[in-house]
Design a protein around this motif. Sequence first.
Motif, PDB file in Angstrom:
ATOM      1  N   ILE A 195      13.593   1.598  -3.441  1.00 22.45           N
ATOM      2  CA  ILE A 195      13.182   3.008  -2.906  1.00 22.45           C
ATOM      3  C   ILE A 195      14.116   3.762  -3.676  1.00 22.45           C
ATOM      4  O   ILE A 195      15.396   3.958  -4.031  1.00 22.45           O
ATOM      5  CB  ILE A 195      13.647   3.129  -1.328  1.00 22.45           C
ATOM      6  CG1 ILE A 195      13.147   4.460  -1.068  1.00 22.45           C
ATOM      7  CG2 ILE A 195      14.974   2.725  -0.955  1.00 22.45           C
ATOM      8  CD1 ILE A 195      13.143   4.429   0.679  1.00 22.45           C
ATOM      9  N   GLU A 196      13.675   4.930  -4.003  1.00 17.74           N
ATOM     10  CA  GLU A 196      14.468   6.166  -4.779  1.00 17.74           C
ATOM     11  C   GLU A 196      14.848   7.102  -3.705  1.00 17.74           C
ATOM     12  O   GLU A 196      13.994   7.750  -2.803  1.00 17.74           O
ATOM     13  CB  GLU A 196      13.395   6.880  -5.744  1.00 17.74           C
ATOM     14  CG  GLU A 196      14.315   7.925  -6.642  1.00 17.74           C
ATOM     15  CD  GLU A 196      13.259   8.617  -7.505  1.00 17.74           C
ATOM     16  OE1 GLU A 196      14.066   9.296  -8.493  1.00 17.74           O
ATOM     17  OE2 GLU A 196      11.970   8.311  -7.684  1.00 17.74           O
ATOM     18  N   VAL A 197      16.147   7.422  -3.659  1.00 18.27           N
ATOM     19  CA  VAL A 197      16.714   8.131  -2.642  1.00 18.27           C
ATOM     20  C   VAL A 197      17.703   9.163  -3.502  1.00 18.27           C
ATOM     21  O   VAL A 197      18.741   8.684  -4.283  1.00 18.27           O
ATOM     22  CB  VAL A 197      17.302   7.376  -1.493  1.00 18.27           C
ATOM     23  CG1 VAL A 197      18.220   8.260  -0.827  1.00 18.27           C
ATOM     24  CG2 VAL A 197      16.783   6.389  -0.921  1.00 18.27           C
ATOM     25  N   ASN A 198      17.257  10.451  -3.279  1.00 16.19           N
ATOM     26  CA  ASN A 198      18.294  11.368  -4.216  1.00 16.19           C
ATOM     27  C   ASN A 198      18.462  11.122  -5.398  1.00 16.19           C
ATOM     28  O   ASN A 198      19.565  10.986  -5.944  1.00 16.19           O
ATOM     29  CB  ASN A 198      19.781  11.803  -3.342  1.00 16.19           C
ATOM     30  CG  ASN A 198      19.398  12.143  -1.911  1.00 16.19           C
ATOM     31  OD1 ASN A 198      18.629  12.960  -1.544  1.00 16.19           O
ATOM     32  ND2 ASN A 198      20.411  11.641  -1.164  1.00 16.19           N
TER      33      ASN A 198
ATOM     34  N   SER B  31       8.640  -0.039  -5.242  1.00 15.03           N
ATOM     35  CA  SER B  31       7.992  -1.155  -5.659  1.00 15.03           C
ATOM     36  C   SER B  31       8.412  -1.887  -4.593  1.00 15.03           C
ATOM     37  O   SER B  31       9.265  -1.688  -3.740  1.00 15.03           O
ATOM     38  CB  SER B  31       8.639  -1.629  -6.821  1.00 15.03           C
ATOM     39  OG  SER B  31      10.104  -2.219  -6.780  1.00 15.03           O
ATOM     40  N   PHE B  32       7.706  -2.931  -4.032  1.00 12.09           N
ATOM     41  CA  PHE B  32       7.954  -4.015  -3.316  1.00 12.09           C
ATOM     42  C   PHE B  32       7.239  -5.467  -3.889  1.00 12.09           C
ATOM     43  O   PHE B  32       6.162  -5.619  -4.162  1.00 12.09           O
ATOM     44  CB  PHE B  32       6.848  -3.926  -2.113  1.00 12.09           C
ATOM     45  CG  PHE B  32       7.015  -4.825  -1.164  1.00 12.09           C
ATOM     46  CD1 PHE B  32       8.377  -5.154  -0.533  1.00 12.09           C
ATOM     47  CD2 PHE B  32       6.061  -5.958  -0.742  1.00 12.09           C
ATOM     48  CE1 PHE B  32       8.044  -5.970   0.577  1.00 12.09           C
ATOM     49  CE2 PHE B  32       5.915  -6.899   0.090  1.00 12.09           C
ATOM     50  CZ  PHE B  32       7.362  -7.188   0.855  1.00 12.09           C
TER      51      PHE B  32
ATOM     52  N   ARG C 122       0.617  -1.140   0.124  1.00 14.40           N
ATOM     53  CA  ARG C 122       0.034  -0.007   0.015  1.00 14.40           C
ATOM     54  C   ARG C 122       0.919   1.211   0.068  1.00 14.40           C
ATOM     55  O   ARG C 122       0.165   2.447  -0.418  1.00 14.40           O
ATOM     56  CB  ARG C 122      -1.020  -0.030   1.073  1.00 14.40           C
ATOM     57  CG  ARG C 122      -1.925  -0.966   1.033  1.00 14.40           C
ATOM     58  CD  ARG C 122      -3.103  -0.692   2.241  1.00 14.40           C
ATOM     59  NE  ARG C 122      -4.210  -1.808   2.265  1.00 14.40           N
ATOM     60  CZ  ARG C 122      -4.704  -2.356   3.198  1.00 14.40           C
ATOM     61  NH1 ARG C 122      -4.403  -1.603   4.522  1.00 14.40           N
ATOM     62  NH2 ARG C 122      -5.515  -3.128   3.287  1.00 14.40           N
ATOM     63  N   ALA C 123       1.909   1.171   0.353  1.00 12.76           N
ATOM     64  CA  ALA C 123       2.920   2.273   0.534  1.00 12.76           C
ATOM     65  C   ALA C 123       3.753   2.613  -0.901  1.00 12.76           C
ATOM     66  O   ALA C 123       4.336   3.809  -0.960  1.00 12.76           O
ATOM     67  CB  ALA C 123       4.024   1.985   1.741  1.00 12.76           C
ATOM     68  N   VAL C 124       3.495   1.820  -1.607  1.00  7.71           N
ATOM     69  CA  VAL C 124       4.184   2.099  -3.093  1.00  7.71           C
ATOM     70  C   VAL C 124       3.870   3.296  -3.650  1.00  7.71           C
ATOM     71  O   VAL C 124       2.545   3.634  -3.517  1.00  7.71           O
ATOM     72  CB  VAL C 124       4.001   0.889  -4.016  1.00  7.71           C
ATOM     73  CG1 VAL C 124       4.326   1.145  -5.563  1.00  7.71           C
ATOM     74  CG2 VAL C 124       4.835  -0.504  -3.593  1.00  7.71           C
ATOM     75  N   GLY C 125       4.619   4.222  -4.126  1.00 12.10           N
ATOM     76  CA  GLY C 125       4.344   5.589  -4.664  1.00 12.10           C
ATOM     77  C   GLY C 125       4.536   6.701  -3.492  1.00 12.10           C
ATOM     78  O   GLY C 125       4.223   7.817  -3.704  1.00 12.10           O
ATOM     79  N   LYS C 126       4.632   6.248  -2.153  1.00 11.41           N
ATOM     80  CA  LYS C 126       4.687   7.261  -0.835  1.00 11.41           C
ATOM     81  C   LYS C 126       6.096   7.154  -0.503  1.00 11.41           C
ATOM     82  O   LYS C 126       6.813   6.542  -0.635  1.00 11.41           O
ATOM     83  CB  LYS C 126       3.598   6.688   0.159  1.00 11.41           C
ATOM     84  CG  LYS C 126       2.217   6.630  -0.204  1.00 11.41           C
ATOM     85  CD  LYS C 126       1.277   6.055   0.878  1.00 11.41           C
ATOM     86  CE  LYS C 126      -0.220   5.985   0.214  1.00 11.41           C
ATOM     87  NZ  LYS C 126      -1.057   5.695   1.130  1.00 11.41           N
TER      88      LYS C 126
END
Length: 154
Positions: free
Chosen positions: A131-134, A123-124, A97-101
């Motif tokens: 996870i996209e970080v910087n 994605s999971f 449910r957290a995908v995109g958040k």
Amino acid sequence: MARQKVTDLVERLVAPVLRENGLELVETEYKKEGANWMLRVFIDRPQGAVDLDDCAKVSESLSILLDESDPIPNAYFLEVSSAGAERPLRKPRDFERAVGKRVYLSFYEPYLGHKEVEGTLLSFVDETLEIEVNDQRLPVLLDKVASARLSIVW
């Protein structure tokens, strides 16, 4: 009664009450704080926010069920509340449910050069988070994550 047994029992008791009200269980805690035992039930609504009326209704129903079955031998305080905007992520469905958040993750030990990260969950899949970080995509194995929660940017 052991703490885990209490939380398991409470989760079974509260499940029908939550279903009837379109709510879901996020977490149950049973622990001693000072001289008092606290039983906390954190709830959420998949399609929107939990309000005070939701918490009161669940608290009242659960209190009746606990009084009837009387599974906890000592006195305790019951609290039912929303999981909050920065709710914990523990179960696979939480991550789905957290995908995109935006999420915050901390690791048991440094992982790919990070002790903790905050970014967008892309994605999971198969116990792996991306996870996209910087502006970088970071693959994270779920078993390396010590804690995870939604993260709100103020």
